[in-house]
Design an enzyme around this catalytic site. Structure first.
Site, PDB file in Angstrom:
ATOM      1  N   ARG A 101      32.401  37.464  45.025  1.00 64.13           N
ATOM      2  CA  ARG A 101      33.857  37.659  45.186  1.00 64.13           C
ATOM      3  C   ARG A 101      34.487  36.591  46.083  1.00 64.13           C
ATOM      4  NH1 ARG A 101      32.256  40.385  41.926  1.00 64.13           N
ATOM      5  NH2 ARG A 101      32.548  42.611  41.563  1.00 64.13           N
ATOM      6  N   SER A 158      38.213  48.239  43.484  1.00 66.86           N
ATOM      7  CA  SER A 158      37.328  48.426  44.652  1.00 66.86           C
ATOM      8  C   SER A 158      38.048  47.948  45.901  1.00 66.86           C
ATOM      9  CB  SER A 158      36.051  47.605  44.489  1.00 66.86           C
ATOM     10  OG  SER A 158      35.414  47.954  43.294  1.00 66.86           O
ATOM     11  N   GLU A 211      37.761  44.093  50.053  1.00 68.15           N
ATOM     12  CA  GLU A 211      37.828  43.133  48.942  1.00 68.15           C
ATOM     13  C   GLU A 211      39.305  42.795  48.715  1.00 68.15           C
ATOM     14  OE1 GLU A 211      35.394  44.038  45.498  1.00 68.15           O
ATOM     15  OE2 GLU A 211      36.854  43.081  44.177  1.00 68.15           O
TER      16      GLU A 211
HETATM   17  C1  LIG Z   1      41.715  49.109  38.279  1.00 71.67           C
HETATM   18  C2  LIG Z   1      41.161  47.824  38.837  1.00 71.67           C
HETATM   19  C3  LIG Z   1      39.854  47.457  38.536  1.00 71.67           C
HETATM   20  C4  LIG Z   1      39.324  46.267  39.035  1.00 71.67           C
HETATM   21  N1  LIG Z   1      38.045  45.926  38.711  1.00 71.67           N
HETATM   22  C5  LIG Z   1      37.508  44.767  39.154  1.00 71.67           C
HETATM   23  C6  LIG Z   1      36.169  44.384  38.801  1.00 71.67           C
HETATM   24  O1  LIG Z   1      35.476  45.081  38.073  1.00 71.67           O
HETATM   25  N2  LIG Z   1      35.696  43.213  39.284  1.00 71.67           N
HETATM   26  C7  LIG Z   1      36.439  42.401  40.085  1.00 71.67           C
HETATM   27  O2  LIG Z   1      35.948  41.344  40.483  1.00 71.67           O
HETATM   28  N3  LIG Z   1      37.713  42.734  40.433  1.00 71.67           N
HETATM   29  C8  LIG Z   1      38.254  43.886  40.000  1.00 71.67           C
HETATM   30  N4  LIG Z   1      39.535  44.244  40.355  1.00 71.67           N
HETATM   31  C9  LIG Z   1      40.301  43.371  41.266  1.00 71.67           C
HETATM   32  C10 LIG Z   1      41.261  42.390  40.556  1.00 71.67           C
HETATM   33  O3  LIG Z   1      41.459  42.759  39.227  1.00 71.67           O
HETATM   34  C11 LIG Z   1      40.737  40.957  40.622  1.00 71.67           C
HETATM   35  O4  LIG Z   1      40.562  40.559  41.948  1.00 71.67           O
HETATM   36  C12 LIG Z   1      41.701  39.985  39.918  1.00 71.67           C
HETATM   37  O5  LIG Z   1      41.095  38.729  39.748  1.00 71.67           O
HETATM   38  C13 LIG Z   1      43.008  39.805  40.667  1.00 71.67           C
HETATM   39  O6  LIG Z   1      43.882  39.107  39.802  1.00 71.67           O
HETATM   40  P1  LIG Z   1      45.448  39.062  40.058  1.00 71.67           P
HETATM   41  O7  LIG Z   1      46.033  38.173  39.048  1.00 71.67           O
HETATM   42  O8  LIG Z   1      45.990  40.431  40.123  1.00 71.67           O
HETATM   43  O9  LIG Z   1      45.488  38.365  41.491  1.00 71.67           O
HETATM   44  P2  LIG Z   1      46.299  38.796  42.801  1.00 71.67           P
HETATM   45  O10 LIG Z   1      45.828  40.145  43.242  1.00 71.67           O
HETATM   46  O11 LIG Z   1      47.741  38.605  42.598  1.00 71.67           O
HETATM   47  O12 LIG Z   1      45.753  37.697  43.818  1.00 71.67           O
HETATM   48  C14 LIG Z   1      44.402  37.696  44.212  1.00 71.67           C
HETATM   49  C15 LIG Z   1      44.118  36.440  45.050  1.00 71.67           C
HETATM   50  O13 LIG Z   1      44.202  35.305  44.208  1.00 71.67           O
HETATM   51  C16 LIG Z   1      45.177  34.390  44.717  1.00 71.67           C
HETATM   52  N5  LIG Z   1      45.807  33.766  43.542  1.00 71.67           N
HETATM   53  C17 LIG Z   1      46.361  34.393  42.478  1.00 71.67           C
HETATM   54  N6  LIG Z   1      46.752  33.502  41.552  1.00 71.67           N
HETATM   55  C18 LIG Z   1      46.444  32.280  42.047  1.00 71.67           C
HETATM   56  C19 LIG Z   1      46.606  30.937  41.576  1.00 71.67           C
HETATM   57  N7  LIG Z   1      47.119  30.654  40.379  1.00 71.67           N
HETATM   58  N8  LIG Z   1      46.193  29.932  42.389  1.00 71.67           N
HETATM   59  C20 LIG Z   1      45.636  30.175  43.603  1.00 71.67           C
HETATM   60  N9  LIG Z   1      45.462  31.406  44.104  1.00 71.67           N
HETATM   61  C21 LIG Z   1      45.862  32.445  43.322  1.00 71.67           C
HETATM   62  C22 LIG Z   1      46.108  35.235  45.562  1.00 71.67           C
HETATM   63  O14 LIG Z   1      46.768  34.475  46.546  1.00 71.67           O
HETATM   64  C23 LIG Z   1      45.131  36.221  46.154  1.00 71.67           C
HETATM   65  O15 LIG Z   1      44.446  35.636  47.247  1.00 71.67           O
HETATM   66  C24 LIG Z   1      40.106  45.429  39.865  1.00 71.67           C
HETATM   67  C25 LIG Z   1      41.432  45.809  40.165  1.00 71.67           C
HETATM   68  C26 LIG Z   1      41.957  46.984  39.644  1.00 71.67           C
HETATM   69  C27 LIG Z   1      43.377  47.366  39.965  1.00 71.67           C
END
Ligand SMILES: Cc1cc2nc3c(=O)[nH]c(=O)nc-3n(C[C@H](O)[C@H](O)[C@H](O)COP(=O)(O)OP(=O)(O)OC[C@H]3O[C@@H](n4cnc5c(N)ncnc54)[C@H](O)[C@@H]3O)c2cc1C
Length: 337
Positions: free
Chosen positions: A164, A236, A332
């Site tokens: 992660r 998580s 996380e």
């Molecule tokens: C129901 C649920 C289930 C999930 N299951 C999993 C799982 O199984 N495995 C897992 O690993 N995660 C899981 N997650 C967590 C999440 O989906 C991941 O971390 C995902 O990659 C976040 O994507 P986001 O676009 O929402 O990013 P955000 O939450 O908006 O941002 C996350 C991070 O990325 C940075 N960021 C976003 N876009 C960019 C960009 N273009 N350039 C630079 N930095 C950027 C942000 O600044 C922040 O630090 C889950 C979340 C939920 C709600």
């Protein structure tokens, strides 16, 4: 380019917290992003780049600039007998990328089905599930340095991936904005069925292939995780802790049923959800903050919780787990504010 002032982020975070951004800017291409980065006002403000907000906890209104990409598109840039290289815009929904690959019979990301969020964030977070991490398919990541404004194409190795985590998450590095990711998928692949839960679910499918793995993963995830559209959450909340074998052995004497995963290097990964459950939090709530009844690792917004309230419950969980097991859980989810 879209620029909004005092903009509600309620639909931009999966906890659905009612917070506002002083400015919200969405750019459509790398040229627009460059203009923003060069802008003096932008340089003076605090800023945060978000994806779908599925891993964020806003503690209060954001008194700065929230940046969001609208760079989309999935293109095949290289194809051989064995592999394809996909060029993916950072704002593509990650699960759409998985669906696209599976529909064409290209393997490598099927175990990562149904993870919320965007492709750019997937590469930042090194998302993982069912024994696969996105680092396993990332060839390169294209990103802009927010301080020097230069674009760099990071090799997989330069992304410094670990559980992660990545170069882009390390706060000691210059902040970078990911605009595209390039992922290599396989035409001749071996399914990764290392997770027993997935193996068991696949017994219901004849001759499992990419689509059945995707379907099974979606079924499993639907069953055990709350839908953020119905019950606000960020998946998580804590990372699974990694501890020394010596510490693990003393815990195993006391808790013979403790689930674990040997990592090598004298390290063991434990299940944060199990530790939290042992402390009695599963299914409990405090005000509008709940610990999900089917998975103690997930904190949920039962209605009108604030980020501070969620953080307080998270802290009491951390303290309880530390008192009982001598393990300090690390979030996380990224706290903002
Ligand atoms: C129901 C649920 C289930 C999930 N299951 C999993 C799982 O199984 N495995 C897992 O690993 N995660 C899981 N997650 C967590 C999440 O989906 C991941 O971390 C995902 O990659 C976040 O994507 P986001 O676009 O929402 O990013 P955000 O939450 O908006 O941002 C996350 C991070 O990325 C940075 N960021 C976003 N876009 C960019 C960009 N273009 N350039 C630079 N930095 C950027 C942000 O600044 C922040 O630090 C889950 C979340 C939920 C709600």
């Amino acid at each position: 380019m879209k620029i909004e002032e005092n903009y509600s982020l309620k639909e931009h975070n999966t906890f659905h917290l009612s917070v506002k951004a002083r400015w919200f800017i969405e750019y459509c291409n790398e040229e627009e992003l460059c203009c923003i980065l060069h802008d003096e006002y932008f340089q003076e403000c605090i800023s945060l780049h978000i994806g779908s907000g599925s891993n964020l906890l806003f503690l209060n209104d954001y008194n700065g600039i929230i940046l969001h990409s609208a760079i989309r598109g999935i293109t095949v840039v290289e194809e051989t007998d064995d592999t394809v290289l996909l060029h993916v815009g950072a704002a593509e929904k990650w699960d759409g990328v998985v669906a696209y690959a599976v529909a064409r019979g290209w393997g490598g990301v099927e175990n990562l089905s149904f993870i919320p969020g965007e492709a750019g964030a997937a590469a930042v977070q090194n998302i993982g599930a069912y024994g696969t991490e996105v680092k396993d398919v990332i060839e390169t990541v294209e990103a802009f340095n927010q301080l020097s404004f230069e674009k760099k194409v990071f090799s997989n190795q330069e992304c410094c991936y670990s559980y992660r985590s990545s170069f882009f998450k390390n706060e000691n590095n210059d902040p970078h904005i990911v605009t595209y990711i390039n992922i290599r998928l396989r035409k001749h692949f071996q399914l990764n069925l290392s997770y027993k839960e997935l193996q068991k679910e696949l017994l219901h499918f004849d001759n499992p292939g990419l689509q059945s793995v995707r379907d099974a993963v979606i079924l499993l995830r639907r069953h055990k995780l709350p839908d953020p559209e119905v019950l606000g959450n960020a998946g998580s909340f804590f990372m699974n802790p990694i501890i020394a074998v010596s510490h693990f052995e003393s815990l195993k004497d006391e808790y013979p049923n403790i689930p674990f995963y040997l990592l090598g290097n004298d390290q063991v990964k434990l299940s944060a959800g199990w530790l939290i459950e042992q402390c009695g939090f599963k299914g409990k709530s405090h005000g509008a903050v709940g610990v999900y009844e089917k998975q103690a690792l997930v904190l949920v917004n039962l209605g009108d919780a604030t980020g501070d309230e969620i953080a307080m419950v998270a802290e009491s969980i951390r303290m309880a787990v530390n008192d009982r097991f001598g393990i300090m859980l690390m979030p996380e989810v990224k706290y903002v504010g």
